[in-house]
Design a protein around this motif. Sequence first.
Motif, PDB file in Angstrom:
ATOM      1  N   ALA A 182       0.773  -1.136  -0.207  1.00 47.30           N
ATOM      2  CA  ALA A 182       0.210   0.034  -0.251  1.00 47.30           C
ATOM      3  C   ALA A 182       0.897   0.986   0.070  1.00 47.30           C
ATOM      4  O   ALA A 182       0.555   2.145  -0.435  1.00 47.30           O
ATOM      5  N   LEU A 183       1.790   1.194   0.743  1.00 47.12           N
ATOM      6  CA  LEU A 183       2.991   2.276   0.706  1.00 47.12           C
ATOM      7  C   LEU A 183       3.541   2.579  -0.693  1.00 47.12           C
ATOM      8  O   LEU A 183       3.401   3.626  -1.116  1.00 47.12           O
ATOM      9  N   SER A 184       4.019   1.436  -1.307  1.00 45.83           N
ATOM     10  CA  SER A 184       4.557   1.650  -2.895  1.00 45.83           C
ATOM     11  C   SER A 184       3.306   2.327  -3.559  1.00 45.83           C
ATOM     12  O   SER A 184       3.661   3.040  -4.497  1.00 45.83           O
ATOM     13  N   GLU A 185       2.202   1.655  -3.434  1.00 46.59           N
ATOM     14  CA  GLU A 185       1.101   2.250  -4.284  1.00 46.59           C
ATOM     15  C   GLU A 185       1.041   3.763  -4.395  1.00 46.59           C
ATOM     16  O   GLU A 185       0.771   4.371  -4.962  1.00 46.59           O
ATOM     17  N   GLY A 186       0.937   4.196  -2.892  1.00 50.38           N
ATOM     18  CA  GLY A 186       0.870   5.496  -2.361  1.00 50.38           C
ATOM     19  C   GLY A 186       1.643   6.522  -2.872  1.00 50.38           C
ATOM     20  O   GLY A 186       1.591   7.407  -3.392  1.00 50.38           O
ATOM     21  N   ILE A 187       3.015   6.087  -2.733  1.00 47.45           N
ATOM     22  CA  ILE A 187       4.127   7.196  -3.516  1.00 47.45           C
ATOM     23  C   ILE A 187       4.055   6.906  -4.967  1.00 47.45           C
ATOM     24  O   ILE A 187       3.947   7.986  -5.503  1.00 47.45           O
ATOM     25  N   ALA A 188       3.973   5.847  -5.628  1.00 42.65           N
ATOM     26  CA  ALA A 188       3.792   5.741  -7.052  1.00 42.65           C
ATOM     27  C   ALA A 188       2.551   6.463  -7.545  1.00 42.65           C
ATOM     28  O   ALA A 188       2.571   7.301  -8.505  1.00 42.65           O
ATOM     29  N   ALA A 189       1.263   6.381  -6.829  1.00 42.81           N
ATOM     30  CA  ALA A 189       0.408   7.057  -7.348  1.00 42.81           C
ATOM     31  C   ALA A 189       0.391   8.797  -7.359  1.00 42.81           C
ATOM     32  O   ALA A 189      -0.083   9.175  -8.068  1.00 42.81           O
ATOM     33  N   GLN A 190       0.949   8.864  -6.425  1.00 41.14           N
ATOM     34  CA  GLN A 190       1.235  10.582  -6.411  1.00 41.14           C
ATOM     35  C   GLN A 190       2.361  10.832  -7.372  1.00 41.14           C
ATOM     36  O   GLN A 190       2.121  12.168  -7.957  1.00 41.14           O
ATOM     37  N   VAL A 191       3.189  10.338  -7.729  1.00 42.46           N
ATOM     38  CA  VAL A 191       4.035  10.395  -9.058  1.00 42.46           C
ATOM     39  C   VAL A 191       3.267  10.442 -10.265  1.00 42.46           C
ATOM     40  O   VAL A 191       3.437  11.064 -11.030  1.00 42.46           O
ATOM     41  N   VAL A 192       2.326   9.450 -10.166  1.00 40.36           N
ATOM     42  CA  VAL A 192       1.327   9.547 -11.550  1.00 40.36           C
ATOM     43  C   VAL A 192       0.656  10.804 -11.656  1.00 40.36           C
ATOM     44  O   VAL A 192       0.458  11.293 -12.925  1.00 40.36           O
ATOM     45  N   GLU A 193       0.247  11.314 -10.389  1.00 34.89           N
ATOM     46  CA  GLU A 193      -0.316  12.737 -10.552  1.00 34.89           C
ATOM     47  C   GLU A 193       0.406  13.647 -10.991  1.00 34.89           C
ATOM     48  O   GLU A 193      -0.052  14.681 -11.926  1.00 34.89           O
ATOM     49  N   LEU A 194       1.579  13.735 -10.480  1.00 39.43           N
ATOM     50  CA  LEU A 194       2.668  14.629 -11.106  1.00 39.43           C
ATOM     51  C   LEU A 194       2.900  14.387 -12.595  1.00 39.43           C
ATOM     52  O   LEU A 194       3.178  15.459 -13.127  1.00 39.43           O
ATOM     53  N   ALA A 195       3.056  13.123 -12.988  1.00 40.75           N
ATOM     54  CA  ALA A 195       3.593  13.130 -14.247  1.00 40.75           C
ATOM     55  C   ALA A 195       2.241  13.768 -15.307  1.00 40.75           C
ATOM     56  O   ALA A 195       2.296  14.072 -16.451  1.00 40.75           O
ATOM     57  N   GLY A 196       1.033  13.413 -14.779  1.00 37.67           N
ATOM     58  CA  GLY A 196      -0.289  13.757 -15.479  1.00 37.67           C
ATOM     59  C   GLY A 196      -0.355  15.344 -15.486  1.00 37.67           C
ATOM     60  O   GLY A 196      -0.535  15.803 -16.454  1.00 37.67           O
ATOM     61  N   ALA A 197       0.143  16.032 -14.408  1.00 38.10           N
ATOM     62  CA  ALA A 197       0.086  17.525 -14.336  1.00 38.10           C
ATOM     63  C   ALA A 197       1.338  17.791 -15.349  1.00 38.10           C
ATOM     64  O   ALA A 197       1.233  18.911 -16.013  1.00 38.10           O
ATOM     65  N   ALA A 198       2.323  17.246 -15.209  1.00 34.57           N
ATOM     66  CA  ALA A 198       3.586  17.658 -16.295  1.00 34.57           C
ATOM     67  C   ALA A 198       3.036  17.766 -17.699  1.00 34.57           C
ATOM     68  O   ALA A 198       3.321  18.405 -18.582  1.00 34.57           O
ATOM     69  N   ALA A 199       2.567  16.407 -18.122  1.00 29.83           N
ATOM     70  CA  ALA A 199       1.724  16.385 -19.444  1.00 29.83           C
ATOM     71  C   ALA A 199       0.899  17.393 -19.930  1.00 29.83           C
ATOM     72  O   ALA A 199       1.047  17.855 -20.941  1.00 29.83           O
ATOM     73  N   ALA A 200       0.221  17.585 -18.806  1.00 27.87           N
ATOM     74  CA  ALA A 200      -1.142  18.754 -19.167  1.00 27.87           C
ATOM     75  C   ALA A 200      -0.076  20.274 -19.290  1.00 27.87           C
ATOM     76  O   ALA A 200      -0.353  21.017 -20.240  1.00 27.87           O
ATOM     77  N   GLY A 201       1.047  20.253 -18.563  1.00 24.96           N
ATOM     78  CA  GLY A 201       1.705  21.689 -18.828  1.00 24.96           C
ATOM     79  C   GLY A 201       2.454  21.714 -20.063  1.00 24.96           C
ATOM     80  O   GLY A 201       2.655  22.710 -20.615  1.00 24.96           O
ATOM     81  N   LEU A 202       2.747  20.548 -20.700  1.00 21.12           N
ATOM     82  CA  LEU A 202       3.677  20.547 -21.621  1.00 21.12           C
ATOM     83  C   LEU A 202       2.800  20.459 -22.859  1.00 21.12           C
ATOM     84  O   LEU A 202       3.482  20.566 -24.106  1.00 21.12           O
ATOM     85  N   GLY A 203       1.751  20.117 -22.655  1.00 17.70           N
ATOM     86  CA  GLY A 203       0.729  19.974 -24.009  1.00 17.70           C
ATOM     87  C   GLY A 203       0.906  18.800 -24.681  1.00 17.70           C
ATOM     88  O   GLY A 203       0.214  18.554 -25.944  1.00 17.70           O
ATOM     89  N   ALA A 204       1.502  17.578 -24.107  1.00 21.14           N
ATOM     90  CA  ALA A 204       1.906  16.291 -24.739  1.00 21.14           C
ATOM     91  C   ALA A 204       2.122  15.233 -23.698  1.00 21.14           C
ATOM     92  O   ALA A 204       2.650  15.569 -22.565  1.00 21.14           O
ATOM     93  N   PRO A 205       1.648  14.081 -23.824  1.00 26.58           N
ATOM     94  CA  PRO A 205       1.937  13.088 -22.962  1.00 26.58           C
ATOM     95  C   PRO A 205       3.295  12.791 -22.751  1.00 26.58           C
ATOM     96  O   PRO A 205       4.184  12.812 -23.826  1.00 26.58           O
ATOM     97  N   LEU A 206       3.667  12.207 -21.510  1.00 19.63           N
ATOM     98  CA  LEU A 206       5.176  11.541 -21.411  1.00 19.63           C
ATOM     99  C   LEU A 206       5.174  10.413 -22.037  1.00 19.63           C
ATOM    100  O   LEU A 206       4.360   9.579 -22.027  1.00 19.63           O
ATOM    101  N   THR A 207       6.367   9.894 -22.662  1.00 17.71           N
ATOM    102  CA  THR A 207       6.529   8.809 -23.133  1.00 17.71           C
ATOM    103  C   THR A 207       7.314   7.773 -22.577  1.00 17.71           C
ATOM    104  O   THR A 207       7.205   6.642 -22.645  1.00 17.71           O
ATOM    105  N   ALA A 208       8.008   8.174 -21.458  1.00 14.26           N
ATOM    106  CA  ALA A 208       8.834   7.390 -20.547  1.00 14.26           C
ATOM    107  C   ALA A 208       9.103   8.251 -19.422  1.00 14.26           C
ATOM    108  O   ALA A 208       8.867   9.494 -19.348  1.00 14.26           O
ATOM    109  N   LEU A 209       9.654   7.763 -18.456  1.00 12.20           N
ATOM    110  CA  LEU A 209      10.076   8.532 -17.044  1.00 12.20           C
ATOM    111  C   LEU A 209      11.460   7.926 -16.560  1.00 12.20           C
ATOM    112  O   LEU A 209      11.415   6.466 -16.553  1.00 12.20           O
ATOM    113  N   ARG A 210      12.557   8.514 -16.484  1.00 14.62           N
ATOM    114  CA  ARG A 210      13.666   8.174 -16.169  1.00 14.62           C
ATOM    115  C   ARG A 210      13.844   8.480 -14.626  1.00 14.62           C
ATOM    116  O   ARG A 210      13.379   9.581 -14.149  1.00 14.62           O
TER     117      ARG A 210
END
Length: 483
Positions: free
Chosen positions: A359-387
């Motif tokens: 559950a902790l792993s999912e909680g950390i990862a889910a927050q990063v998903v929200e950040l990635a979605g916000a970044a894609a919105a700000g960039l105007g294009a989806p991310l293709t991978a995450l380093r």
Amino acid sequence: MTEPVLAVDQGTSGTKALVVCPERGVIGTGSAPVRPRHLPGGLVEVDPRELYASVVAAGREALAEAATPVAAVGLANQGETVLAWDPATGEPLTDALVWQDRRAASLCDELAAHADRLRQWTGLPLDPYFAAPKMAWIRRHLTGAGVVTTSDAWLVHRLTGAFVTDTATAGRTGLLDLDTASWSRPALDVYGLGGERLPRVVDSDTPVGTTTAFGPALPLTGLLVDQQAALLAQRVTEPGTAKCTYGTGAFLLAQTGPVPRRGDDGLVSCVAWRLRGRTSYCLDGQVFTAASAVRWLTDLGVLSGPADLDAVGGTVSDSGGVTFVPALAGLAAPWWRGDVRGSLHGLGLDTTAGHLVRALSEGIAAQVVELAGAAAAGLGAPLTALRVDGGLTRSALLMQTQADLLQLPVEVSALPDATALGAAAVARLGHDPSLGVDGAVPEWKPSAVYEPRVGGPEASERLGRFRTAVASLLDGAPGSRLA
């Protein structure tokens, strides 16, 4: 430039130093712990002398192991940590308020009417995470003497006598004009800091002085805030690319190029770096507790340490219906609700340590998903991978969970200590004006790539449970200023 450099990464829980050779890679390492004090009421502070001592100890250890001369030094710092100090003697006048410290929340509440203008001027929301509210709090409640700065300015002064900060670190204060990359007089006035003596803002590849703290006299030629140093080391230099560092917190940065992007996606718009006189910008999102949440479970006896994540989490196949929002120091981007605290939902008599870890792993990862979605919105294009980089990337459980929930490949850096390697890169650039940025940064090569193993519907269902838990937290919190 083929001579090695010493790169020092002064972080929240310790300092890591590397001797980096362009031809042979890392040939010396050193480390020293730092022990912040976590106090009631969201206070987090540390003795500045401990920060400096850790820098010297780690640097000397790395040089001793390398047993070869180095040409220059680079320093990365933890960004939003601040203190007051005497510029005549270099002595600290206060403890250092660590970036996680929340004591300036009431001051931010007072300034809420200025939040929109501050964000327009500086790119940053009005939140005690950043340096300016802490600086203003120190002036109101602790001392009006000396200067009040981020910790890097004090460390550089102790090392060389110079009074400087790099552009990216200055951009973490809430006092830097985002468009001109110079101090913002209107922002300074809002915080009541208009009369302060501030460090000179320099490019990250600027020789700032000479230090003998590590033994031989060495030029300090590179300065960069930690997350931007990791961004550079992972070659996230083109618009639309992104990285996430999993350390004390988790920090996702997406490159936007030579123009800052301001949006309503909840991410911070800030300077990535200024190199060779050219400013590059990024979008930045934070998870306040990642490794610190693992440490919390360790302190409770659920784990013996981060190395146990996979073993304990591997005892079960899923989280057993448990949802963990690890907002142990509040929710950062894109919510900016430092008043909320973490929650566990779905506990039962059959809940085991393995369920809590998953559950902790999912909680950390889910927050990063929200950040990635916000970044894609700000960039105007989806991310293709995450380093990704950082200590928690050693957990296959967390990285696979991240790929599953993100529904994108997660590429784990083959080069540990990316922040220190970024500091090495700017040190090389500052020492050798003929060197190009591409030649100073290590080649990107992942050590592992985690592909999603679940489909979109399952990922959406798991994310939906997390979002429901967050909504419940936000609805139940007593309310706070929205930046």
